[in-house]
Design a protein around this motif. Structure first.
Motif, short mmCIF file in Angstrom:
data_model
loop_
_atom_site.label_atom_id
_atom_site.label_comp_id
_atom_site.label_asym_id
_atom_site.label_seq_id
_atom_site.Cartn_x
_atom_site.Cartn_y
_atom_site.Cartn_z
N LYS A 72 -39.22 -8.97 34.21
CA LYS A 72 -39.22 -10.04 33.21
C LYS A 72 -40.66 -10.50 32.97
CE LYS A 72 -34.73 -10.20 33.23
NZ LYS A 72 -34.07 -9.29 32.36
N SER A 73 -40.85 -11.26 31.93
CA SER A 73 -42.18 -11.80 31.60
C SER A 73 -42.75 -12.58 32.78
CB SER A 73 -42.06 -12.68 30.36
OG SER A 73 -43.28 -13.29 30.07
N ARG A 74 -41.91 -13.38 33.42
CA ARG A 74 -42.35 -14.20 34.55
C ARG A 74 -42.80 -13.34 35.73
NH1 ARG A 74 -44.74 -18.85 35.11
NH2 ARG A 74 -44.26 -19.83 37.06
N ALA A 95 -55.73 -6.64 37.17
CA ALA A 95 -55.03 -7.63 36.35
C ALA A 95 -54.93 -7.16 34.90
CB ALA A 95 -55.73 -8.98 36.43
N GLU A 96 -55.98 -6.59 34.39
CA GLU A 96 -55.95 -6.09 33.02
C GLU A 96 -54.93 -4.97 32.86
OE1 GLU A 96 -59.60 -5.17 31.06
OE2 GLU A 96 -60.06 -7.30 30.88
N ALA A 97 -54.82 -4.11 33.86
CA ALA A 97 -53.83 -3.03 33.79
C ALA A 97 -52.41 -3.60 33.76
CB ALA A 97 -54.02 -2.07 34.98
N VAL A 98 -52.16 -4.61 34.58
CA VAL A 98 -50.85 -5.27 34.57
C VAL A 98 -50.61 -5.92 33.21
CG1 VAL A 98 -49.50 -7.18 35.56
CG2 VAL A 98 -50.77 -5.63 37.07
N LEU A 103 -47.75 -6.09 27.94
CA LEU A 103 -47.73 -6.15 26.48
C LEU A 103 -46.77 -5.15 25.85
CD1 LEU A 103 -51.49 -6.72 25.61
CD2 LEU A 103 -49.61 -8.38 25.52
N LYS A 104 -46.40 -4.10 26.58
CA LYS A 104 -45.45 -3.12 26.06
C LYS A 104 -44.03 -3.69 26.00
CE LYS A 104 -48.07 0.71 28.02
NZ LYS A 104 -48.05 1.76 29.07
N ARG A 105 -43.79 -4.79 26.76
CA ARG A 105 -42.43 -5.33 26.87
C ARG A 105 -42.30 -6.80 26.49
NH1 ARG A 105 -43.45 -2.05 31.15
NH2 ARG A 105 -41.97 -0.40 31.58
#
Length: 171
Positions: A72-74, A95-98, A103-105
């Motif tokens: 989920k977003s959270r 963090a940027e990779a996460v 952003l794909k979801r």
């Protein structure tokens, strides 16, 4: 006999996390093997890792995030928060990779942007000030374009920008 559900599992996970026991995280995480565990269960274990203050907690949170059936977003926000607290020099890049995966979801929230701002603000990387400005501009742009109050930059956002200026001696 009482049937276990996700809520009762999550309550147990939270209790282990708050217990202060040396093996609290492992015990909390063992509950993820139960079939009733859900995305909230995984996110609650991620929070247990953060509370543990172990050096590898951010990496463990990221690992849990990617092992979830349907994050989920959270859950993404929690993993980003873990990286924002990490002292790992690679934390901003992780963090940027996460964030890119999220952003794909999901759409980012102010909490997501705050975590990105913090991880870069605390970084000693040469590009950190530029990254903070980039994410601040993205957040502000989203707020200006939509007028959505939940995307309005708050005091934590501005404090993160100020921390970046202080860290980079760019007053």
């Amino acid at each position: 006999i009482v049937q276990l559900d996700a809520c009762s599992i999550n309550t147990c996970i939270d209790a282990w996390a708050d217990s202060g026991s040396k093996d609290a995280v492992e015990r909390a995480q063992s509950l993820l093997k139960l079939p009733q565990a859900d995305a909230i269960s995984y996110t609650t274990v991620m929070k247990a890792w953060i509370r543990s203050e172990r050096p590898d907690s951010a990496a463990q949170c990221e690992r849990l995030l990617y092992s979830m059936p349907n994050p989920k977003s959270r859950s993404y926000a929690t993993a980003l928060h873990a990286w924002s607290l990490s002292k790992d020099p690679e934390a901003p890049l992780r963090a940027e990779a996460v964030y890119q995966e999220m952003l794909k979801r999901h759409q980012p929230t102010v909490f997501v942007f705050t975590s990105l701002l913090l991880v870069w603000a605390r970084s000693k990387r040469p590009e950190s000030d530029l990254r903070v400005q980039l994410y601040f501009d993205q957040l502000r742009g989203r707020y200006m374009a939509t007028g959505e109050k939940s995307m309005r930059p708050n005091d934590k956002v501005y404090n993160s920008v100020l921390l970046s200026k202080k860290t980079n001696k760019d007053g």
